[in-house]
Design an enzyme around this catalytic site. Sequence first.
Site, PDB file in Angstrom:
ATOM      1  CD1 TRP A  58      30.663  49.581  20.319  1.00  0.00           C
ATOM      2  CD2 TRP A  58      30.578  48.656  18.284  1.00  0.00           C
ATOM      3  NE1 TRP A  58      29.378  49.748  19.837  1.00  0.00           N
ATOM      4  CE2 TRP A  58      29.302  49.177  18.587  1.00  0.00           C
ATOM      5  CE3 TRP A  58      30.760  48.018  17.044  1.00  0.00           C
ATOM      6  CZ2 TRP A  58      28.214  49.102  17.713  1.00  0.00           C
ATOM      7  CZ3 TRP A  58      29.687  47.945  16.168  1.00  0.00           C
ATOM      8  CH2 TRP A  58      28.432  48.472  16.513  1.00  0.00           C
TER       9      TRP A  58
ATOM     10  CE  LYS B 264      34.238  54.251  27.467  1.00  0.00           C
ATOM     11  NZ  LYS B 264      34.382  52.925  26.798  1.00  0.00           N
ATOM     12  CB  ALA B 265      39.590  52.417  23.732  1.00  0.00           C
TER      13      ALA B 265
ATOM     14  CD  GLU C 149      34.590  49.787  27.949  1.00  0.00           C
ATOM     15  OE1 GLU C 149      33.678  49.958  27.110  1.00  0.00           O
ATOM     16  OE2 GLU C 149      35.198  50.731  28.491  1.00  0.00           O
TER      17      GLU C 149
ATOM     18  N   GLY D 273      30.170  58.121  18.830  1.00  0.00           N
ATOM     19  CA  GLY D 273      29.221  57.077  19.206  1.00  0.00           C
ATOM     20  C   GLY D 273      27.816  57.506  18.859  1.00  0.00           C
ATOM     21  CB  SER D 274      24.545  56.247  19.963  1.00  0.00           C
ATOM     22  OG  SER D 274      24.646  56.375  21.355  1.00  0.00           O
TER      23      SER D 274
ATOM     24  CD  GLU E 156      33.171  63.909  14.212  1.00  0.00           C
ATOM     25  OE1 GLU E 156      32.112  63.864  13.559  1.00  0.00           O
ATOM     26  OE2 GLU E 156      34.050  64.745  13.991  1.00  0.00           O
ATOM     27  CG  LEU E 157      27.107  62.744  18.201  1.00  0.00           C
ATOM     28  CD1 LEU E 157      26.046  63.623  18.836  1.00  0.00           C
ATOM     29  CD2 LEU E 157      27.806  61.889  19.249  1.00  0.00           C
TER      30      LEU E 157
ATOM     31  CB  CYS F 118      28.801  57.069  11.785  1.00  0.00           C
ATOM     32  SG  CYS F 118      30.511  57.520  11.483  1.00  0.00           S
TER      33      CYS F 118
ATOM     34  CD  GLU G 143      23.707  55.362  12.820  1.00  0.00           C
ATOM     35  OE1 GLU G 143      24.763  55.493  12.233  1.00  0.00           O
ATOM     36  OE2 GLU G 143      23.563  55.715  14.017  1.00  0.00           O
TER      37      GLU G 143
HETATM   38  P1  NAD Z   1      25.351  52.797  22.708  1.00  0.00           P
HETATM   39  O1  NAD Z   1      24.587  54.032  22.480  1.00  0.00           O
HETATM   40  O2  NAD Z   1      25.093  52.002  23.949  1.00  0.00           O
HETATM   41  O3  NAD Z   1      26.935  53.100  22.728  1.00  0.00           O
HETATM   42  C1  NAD Z   1      27.592  53.820  21.708  1.00  0.00           C
HETATM   43  C2  NAD Z   1      29.039  54.043  22.178  1.00  0.00           C
HETATM   44  O4  NAD Z   1      29.044  54.896  23.322  1.00  0.00           O
HETATM   45  C3  NAD Z   1      29.761  52.785  22.639  1.00  0.00           C
HETATM   46  O5  NAD Z   1      31.094  52.852  22.209  1.00  0.00           O
HETATM   47  C4  NAD Z   1      29.690  52.826  24.176  1.00  0.00           C
HETATM   48  O6  NAD Z   1      30.796  52.215  24.804  1.00  0.00           O
HETATM   49  C5  NAD Z   1      29.703  54.304  24.453  1.00  0.00           C
HETATM   50  N1  NAD Z   1      28.949  54.686  25.635  1.00  0.00           N
HETATM   51  C6  NAD Z   1      27.718  54.256  25.976  1.00  0.00           C
HETATM   52  N2  NAD Z   1      27.303  54.886  27.108  1.00  0.00           N
HETATM   53  C7  NAD Z   1      28.313  55.727  27.481  1.00  0.00           C
HETATM   54  C8  NAD Z   1      28.484  56.651  28.545  1.00  0.00           C
HETATM   55  N3  NAD Z   1      27.525  56.883  29.460  1.00  0.00           N
HETATM   56  N4  NAD Z   1      29.652  57.331  28.613  1.00  0.00           N
HETATM   57  C9  NAD Z   1      30.627  57.165  27.690  1.00  0.00           C
HETATM   58  N5  NAD Z   1      30.506  56.302  26.646  1.00  0.00           N
HETATM   59  C10 NAD Z   1      29.365  55.594  26.541  1.00  0.00           C
HETATM   60  O7  NAD Z   1      25.115  51.917  21.446  1.00  0.00           O
HETATM   61  P2  NAD Z   1      25.799  50.596  20.940  1.00  0.00           P
HETATM   62  O8  NAD Z   1      24.827  49.481  21.047  1.00  0.00           O
HETATM   63  O9  NAD Z   1      27.168  50.400  21.503  1.00  0.00           O
HETATM   64  O10 NAD Z   1      25.983  51.029  19.435  1.00  0.00           O
HETATM   65  C11 NAD Z   1      24.870  51.208  18.600  1.00  0.00           C
HETATM   66  C12 NAD Z   1      24.625  52.637  18.253  1.00  0.00           C
HETATM   67  O11 NAD Z   1      25.740  53.446  18.506  1.00  0.00           O
HETATM   68  C13 NAD Z   1      24.368  52.733  16.772  1.00  0.00           C
HETATM   69  O12 NAD Z   1      23.016  52.837  16.534  1.00  0.00           O
HETATM   70  C14 NAD Z   1      25.127  53.937  16.313  1.00  0.00           C
HETATM   71  O13 NAD Z   1      24.255  55.025  16.164  1.00  0.00           O
HETATM   72  C15 NAD Z   1      26.028  54.295  17.422  1.00  0.00           C
HETATM   73  N6  NAD Z   1      27.450  54.207  17.091  1.00  0.00           N
HETATM   74  C16 NAD Z   1      27.961  55.182  16.321  1.00  0.00           C
HETATM   75  C17 NAD Z   1      29.290  55.149  15.989  1.00  0.00           C
HETATM   76  C18 NAD Z   1      29.893  56.216  15.122  1.00  0.00           C
HETATM   77  O14 NAD Z   1      30.922  55.988  14.509  1.00  0.00           O
HETATM   78  N7  NAD Z   1      29.316  57.416  15.081  1.00  0.00           N
HETATM   79  C19 NAD Z   1      30.088  54.112  16.448  1.00  0.00           C
HETATM   80  C20 NAD Z   1      29.532  53.124  17.265  1.00  0.00           C
HETATM   81  C21 NAD Z   1      28.197  53.196  17.589  1.00  0.00           C
END
Ligand code: NAD
Length: 489
Positions: A160, A184-185, A187, A237-238, A259-260, A293, A390
């Site tokens: 997001w 899956k972008a 939500e 994502g995370s 890409e985490l 990130c 982070e």
């Molecule tokens: P989160 O760990 O709940 O989610 C991170 C992302 O993963 C979100 O886009 C979410 O929709 C997706 N996601 C979550 N569970 C999933 C699953 N089981 N299957 C597929 N996708 C899933 O955390 P958050 O509260 O949304 O974001 C905070 C953390 O996420 C931050 O601490 C950061 O580390 C990380 N983050 C990293 C990036 C990046 O560019 N690397 C981008 C967004 C968030």
Amino acid sequence: MATLSQPHAATPPPYPDLQLYIDGEWRTTDDYLPVVNPVNEIEVGRVPVARTQDLDDALAAAQRGFESWSATSPRDRADLVRAASALLRERQDEIAHAITLEHGKPYQQARLEVIRGCEFFEWDAGEAVRTYGRVIPSAPGVRYVVHHQPIGPVAAFSPWNFPMSQPARKVAGAVASGCSIILKAAEETPAGALHIARAFDDVGLPPGVLNVVFGVPADISSHLIPNPAIKLVAFTGSTAVGRQLTGMASNHMTPVLMELGGHAPVIVCEDTNVEAAAVTSAVRKMRNAGQVCTSPTRFFVHQDVFDKFLEVFTDRCSATVVGDGMDPSTEMGPLANVRRVPALSGFVEDAVDCGADLMTGGKRIGDTGYFFEPTVLANVPDHAGVMQEEPFGPLAIVNPVDSLEEAIYCANSVPYGLASYGFTNRADYADRMVEKVEAGNLSINTLEASLPETPFGGVKSSGYGREGGTEGLNHYTVVKNVSHAMRIV
Ligand code: NAD
């Protein structure tokens, strides 16, 4: 103390009607999730939740799409990707407004993000015609030829924080290299992905090549990843979620592109122009409210220049104009979603309890919208949670060090290794950083971590694989070696 700017009166273009895009058709469902403006917590749209049947339809469509798309010429694919990118450039104002509404980032930053997304498409379009193989020298009458072939249907998950450029990275890689993709972008911020699908639909991408779904993330990933049709899992994502998805993919020997998270160190050497380094760092830190990130977060500053750096950096951070991204004077919007507010407050409280100095910020602004003060913590002890985790927000840590060796040791003392930065004019210091800093990307005297033409990705828990650069399409292709004898031997 940060103050809130006021929104301007102009009416932005309407927020798009959100739908799923499967097999070249738009569809909606009975179930939906609200999309909320983080500035005022008002619903701006409703994103449909994909049902199992929608996902199965997307899987079948992606298989059919791959059969036809992988058989098209790279030049035709590149032309179509460039045409879609040209439409997105034409629509940049509409897209940027939608992103600002759903995400809260300043409109000008949203517009630059749309342009960056287009640059990703254009770079990968150029690379599509350069996925060269090679001829291996052989005995007379025999040819060994290495081919790079599209890997197959991709399941991709984008976050997001950059609603346009993050999905663009995945769609560009897949479509340019001849794969199909189910994206899956996020939500919370679906508009960028929706506009990408609209642009590709408008330029005539065949059905099934690009499919965009939304819903409950865990339900979608656990349905798509184990399916034998999926040949690559691409996720941004995370680290925690990346690990789960990698585990799921590995059960099926499906390769991943991950890409985490990052927790970027910034090494400030004693020879640098300390005021310039502090000002540019403060501005960069607050970009996208720190939800990046590659955001510069852990500053290790030589003690000779520590006091000056901390003073200038803190002053510039606290002067950041926070507010509605629709206001042209706004430098930083709110956090993108409500769960980040307690996450940020928790990091600050824990650090202060551990003995850190809170130089500025540290709390939510107001009680409507998810605004958080630009926050600087100094002299943060190693055992504070934020030294390892982070923060993903407008929070910076500034700690003194006695030497470059100590700074490099501190920089490497986290599980992450994505972006890293250094400020120095000394060639020997820069060279030491190049040799010793554990990161996929190191930027010296600049806080630009990546461009479309440079490979981007992490080491250690920051992930696996690279996007962009000449390396970017590698993950979307497989290598096939063909040994061809001119007669049976
Ligand atoms: P989160 O760990 O709940 O989610 C991170 C992302 O993963 C979100 O886009 C979410 O929709 C997706 N996601 C979550 N569970 C999933 C699953 N089981 N299957 C597929 N996708 C899933 O955390 P958050 O509260 O949304 O974001 C905070 C953390 O996420 C931050 O601490 C950061 O580390 C990380 N983050 C990293 C990036 C990046 O560019 N690397 C981008 C967004 C968030």
